[in-house]
Enzyme design. Structure first.
Site, PDB file in Angstrom:
ATOM      1  N   HIS A 136       6.371  56.669  28.140  1.00  0.00           N
ATOM      2  CA  HIS A 136       6.808  57.419  28.642  1.00  0.00           C
ATOM      3  C   HIS A 136       7.263  56.947  30.795  1.00  0.00           C
ATOM      4  O   HIS A 136       7.518  57.559  30.747  1.00  0.00           O
ATOM      5  CB  HIS A 136       5.937  58.375  27.887  1.00  0.00           C
ATOM      6  N   ASP A 185       1.003  61.987  30.807  1.00  0.00           N
ATOM      7  CA  ASP A 185       0.745  61.006  30.298  1.00  0.00           C
ATOM      8  C   ASP A 185       0.436  60.035  31.472  1.00  0.00           C
ATOM      9  O   ASP A 185      -0.359  58.717  31.101  1.00  0.00           O
ATOM     10  CB  ASP A 185       1.991  60.244  29.190  1.00  0.00           C
TER      11      ASP A 185
END
Length: 362
Positions: free
Chosen positions: A198, A294
């Site tokens: 991500h 993330d």
């Protein structure tokens, strides 16, 4: 079962629909009442994809006390940066001891949750985390979701790995068939592949992401051979951390092969061969969970533990530096930087592999 699903996003809607399909009593909670106003009236989720139909849940609410009326199971599906708030709020209102599962925990999610929860509640529910979200899904509207796939063999762990199989046996049939017990929480926390897939690709596609004229498919267009080679270097550092801890985790490439039953010689080939990824469009902003979750709850604690163990963490650090510079946020300061973790019993449990403490954190 009486199941409370926390979060009405991509995973929350998919899970609530899936569990309702199986006949369970599902309560869906969301922090923002505005985001669930229609659902509070209709209690109906419209599902498309591999699960199709209209599914009615028992209750939709923004009231946590109401959502925690003697649940058998609490499934937390929010981004990981919401875990501290949820640990405190659930701690204040929980009156029984259900199984609580973070879907997923990202890096050190269960540890952070337990540390905060225990400040507000003396009960001892089982707190576990998964390696990744069970569903590849996207919320289409407030009350509709498209489910592209349900991953197989999703790793699950609590602090005592010997209880992992027992926890899975307690889950509804709709879920238990998709989970497998991890050997240790190292496999779920350091096994966090979201931080690999991500973060860097979104940052390195900043121009396309912010382009108001064009959309692009996040995985199939945004992860080119060059970007794929770079994120594999970050992935190698993640694996090196797990080796230092005494339990080597699988590569993101091998995880994708196992979870989606696909083939490919490289991570790039696996992504291109993954049909579940084909329709997923990229975010249209960098102010997205791919960064704020993330980086903060993935790469920051990964770098911290890697350096603690004597590793350079060069490429992981580059991604954190780039995100911090572009967004003008000190992610090392705001993220899970592990301050206060080391002297607590939970971090010692995390490092336990069988009967061996890999790191003496006393």
């Amino acid at each position: 079962m009486r199941i409370t699903v926390i979060g009405a996003g991509n995973t929350g809607l998919a899970m609530a629909a899936h569990l309702s399909q199986e006949g369970h009593r599902v309560t869906l909670w969301n922090r923002s009442q505005e985001a669930i106003s229609t659902l509070m009236k209709t209690r109906t989720i419209h599902a498309q994809g591999i699960i199709q139909g209209d599914y009615t849940v028992d209750l939709v609410t923004a009231n946590m006390e109401e959502a925690l009326t003697q649940p058998d199971l609490v499934m937390i599906t929010t981004p990981a940066n919401a875990h501290p708030y949820l640990a405190e709020t659930i701690g204040r209102y929980l009156k029984n001891e259900p199984i609580i599962i973070l879907n997923p925990g990202r890096t050190f999610g269960a540890i952070e949750f337990q540390l905060i929860f225990s400040k507000f509640n003396q009960r001892s529910p089982i707190i576990a985390e998964t390696q990744t979200s069970l569903y590849t899904s996207r919320k289409c509207s407030e009350d509709s979701v498209i489910i592209y796939s349900i991953k197989k063999d999703v790793l699950l762990s609590t602090f005592d790995a010997e209880r992992n199989s027992w926890i899975i046996r307690q889950l509804p049939d709709a879920l238990k068939r998709h989970f497998v017990p991890a050997r240790s929480m190292i496999e779920t926390s350091i096994g966090n592949v979201g931080m690999i897939l991500h973060t860097a690709p979104l940052l390195l596609n900043a121009g396309w992401t912010e382009n108001e004229k064009y959309d692009y498919h996040y995985y199939h267009d945004g992860i080119t051979p060059t970007i794929s080679q770079f994120i594999e270097k970050v992935d190698q550092e993640r694996i090196a951390v797990s080796k230092k801890l005494g339990l080597e985790v699988e590569s993101t490439k091998d995880w994708m092969k196992r979870s989606y039953n696909i083939n490919g010689e490289t991570l790039y080939e696996c992504i291109q061969n993954n049909h579940a990824y084909r329709a997923i469009t990229a975010p249209n902003t960098l102010n997205h969970r791919y960064i704020y979750e993330d980086i903060a709850c993935g790469l920051v604690p990964l770098e911290a533990i890697g350096k603690y163990l004597g590793l350079e963490m060069k490429y992981t650090g580059l991604v954190i530096d780039l995100a911090s510079a572009i967004l003008e946020v000190d992610f090392r300061k705001t993220g899970r930087n592990l301050e206060g973790f080391w002297k607590r019993k939970y971090i010692k449990r995390f490092f336990r592999v069988g009967e061996h403490h890999v790191v003496n954190s006393s």
